[in-house]
Design an enzyme around this catalytic site. Structure first.
Site, short mmCIF file in Angstrom:
data_model
loop_
_atom_site.label_atom_id
_atom_site.label_comp_id
_atom_site.label_asym_id
_atom_site.label_seq_id
_atom_site.Cartn_x
_atom_site.Cartn_y
_atom_site.Cartn_z
N ARG A 35 0.87 -1.38 0.06
CA ARG A 35 -0.07 0.03 0.12
C ARG A 35 0.67 1.24 -0.10
O ARG A 35 0.46 2.37 -0.66
CB ARG A 35 -0.96 0.03 1.21
CG ARG A 35 -2.19 -0.81 0.96
CD ARG A 35 -3.09 -0.88 2.10
NE ARG A 35 -4.41 -1.50 1.75
CZ ARG A 35 -5.06 -2.18 2.83
NH1 ARG A 35 -4.94 -2.22 3.98
NH2 ARG A 35 -5.82 -2.83 2.31
N LYS A 197 -19.45 -15.83 1.40
CA LYS A 197 -20.80 -15.51 1.44
C LYS A 197 -21.65 -14.75 0.60
O LYS A 197 -20.93 -13.97 -0.19
CB LYS A 197 -21.15 -14.76 2.66
CG LYS A 197 -20.69 -15.65 4.09
CD LYS A 197 -21.00 -15.02 5.26
CE LYS A 197 -20.81 -15.95 6.61
NZ LYS A 197 -21.17 -14.98 7.68
N GLY A 376 -13.41 -3.33 0.04
CA GLY A 376 -15.02 -2.93 0.20
C GLY A 376 -15.09 -1.51 -0.81
O GLY A 376 -16.42 -1.65 -1.19
#
Ligand code: AMP
Length: 395
Positions: A35, A197, A376
């Site tokens: 990063r 999921k 995200g």
């Protein structure tokens, strides 16, 4: 909004929201520097253009001030890669920091302490954002990883720079790549979704169904679909309350003419462990006491064929529990298929922490067209949502 390539930085103080949320070892050395490395081109550009550079970031999830989440741990590495002595402000706001910012000279770099030591950061507090803004003349957002958050440093601060705000190179790259895939895809366009999921991905599935020609589903979320269609899934991961959603997605795919590919076979195990007994069975015939932990060979063959015939590929989420060797083959094979299609000229975007970890594990990061750094944020972009960090610059 301004352009980092043409903005006159000379003699200005530039404050950059970077994503330096890197994993640290117990001795505070950096376990994975990617990063920080990714932010270097933006920082270098500002230094080349003779700006004074102020860097701000969060690190971890501190509750108040917590020494182990101090950004001072990053100074040695950052100084080394930039080839200069990075200065450090012990607080991201306050008198002393304001003084340091004021005295900062062109070509110097000042790193601010963890923004999240102040709860105002996550609250998007306007006063706190103003204090950060007062440190500089121009604001650059280069933190794609937090672009989906309306925090003080990622979004609110932008209003204090109506004429002097812009994206850094990471943001520009991420947006260009996502736009290319979601709005200008060469067909056939195939999306591959995996991971544990469906919850958290149902919106993504819905939005992608309007855009793709093929949707491949793998990973743990497979079994909610299979169970909903009446298959036997044994002890595999399932979200019973999402079965109706899964059927709805199948219906929607049919209505839109999207080919939806689910695994036809699975590697099953008698326990969730590396040393489990395993076998390959039809996806609809998983016996009680067994769980599906990877896609089987037949699924790999089918999925690879679809990927091979695609011009645009979007991949988020592993096909199985790739962290354990016996269940890593499916993910590895899909990575190979995406790499091979890319080699043939397809455009491929891979994102989500675990798919990126898989690419890293197989040393394949440079074999796809673009690797997204924001898990995200990427998912929300794929859902079709507007991200506060991006909107704040564009407004
Ligand atoms: P996510 O964060 O939703 O992208 O999920 C990533 C995780 O899903 C990885 O840690 C995988 O080990 C896990 N995963 C993938 N396939 C399965 C499966 N069949 N059963 C349980 N977990 C899985």
């Amino acid at each position: 909004m301004k352009d980092i390539n043409t903005y006159p930085f000379e003699g200005k103080r530039a404050i950059v929201r970077v994503d330096f949320n890197v994993p640290l070892n117990d001795d505070f050395s950096i376990r994975d520097t990617s990063r920080i490395d990714a932010a270097i081109p933006t920082i270098r550009k500002l230094l080349d253009e003779k700006a004074a550079v102020i860097l701000m970031s969060h690190l971890g999830r501190p509750k108040g001030t917590e020494e182990r989440f101090s950004l001072k741990h990053l100074i040695p590495y950052l100084s080394k890669v930039l080839g200069l002595e990075v200065l450090f402000a012990k607080d991201c706001v306050g008198e002393e920091t304001t003084e340091m910012a004021k005295n900062l000279k062109s070509g110097q770099v000042l790193l601010l302490e963890n923004l999240r030591f102040h709860p105002e950061e996550k609250k998007g507090d306007e006063n706190f954002a103003r204090q950060l803004a007062n440190l500089a003349d121009v604001y650059i957002n280069d933190a794609f990883g937090t672009a989906h958050r309306a925090h003080a440093s990622t979004a609110v601060i932008a209003k204090f720079f109506p004429e002097d705000k812009m994206f850094g190179y990471i943001m520009l790259g991420e947006i260009e790549s996502l736009e290319k895939v979601l709005h200008n895809a060469h067909k056939p366009f195939t999306a591959i979704l995996g991971g544990a999921k469906i919850s958290g991905k149902i919106e993504v599935i819905n939005n992608l169904l309007d855009k793709v020609d093929n949707l491949i589903i793998g990973g743990g979320m497979t079994f909610t679909f299979i169970k909903a269609m009446g298959g036997a899934i044994g002890d595999s991961l399932v979200e019973d309350d999402l079965q109706e959603m899964a059927l709805e997605a199948i219906r929607k795919a049919k209505d839109l003419g999207v080919q939806l590919y689910l695994p036809v076979d699975a590697v099953i195990a008698d326990k969730f462990a590396e040393d489990a007994q395993t076998k390959i069975v039809n996806i609809n015939d998983i016996p009680g006491g067994w769980m599906g932990l990877d896609i089987g060979e037949e699924s790999v063959r089918k999925f690879s064929e679809v990927i091979s015939n695609s011009q645009t590929i979007l991949w988020n989420g592993p096909m199985g529990v790739f962290e354990m060797e016996p269940f890593a083959q499916g993910t590895k094979a899909i990575a190979d298929a995406v790499a091979a299609a890319t080699q043939k000229g397809a455009y491929s975007l891979v994102g989500g922490g675990d798919s990126v970890a898989a690419l890293e594990k197989y040393d394949m990061k440079d074999k796809v067209s673009y690797v997204s750094t924001g898990g995200g944020a990427m998912l929300e972009y794929m859902e079709g949502k507007k991200l506060p960090g991006i909107e704040a610059i564009r407004e």
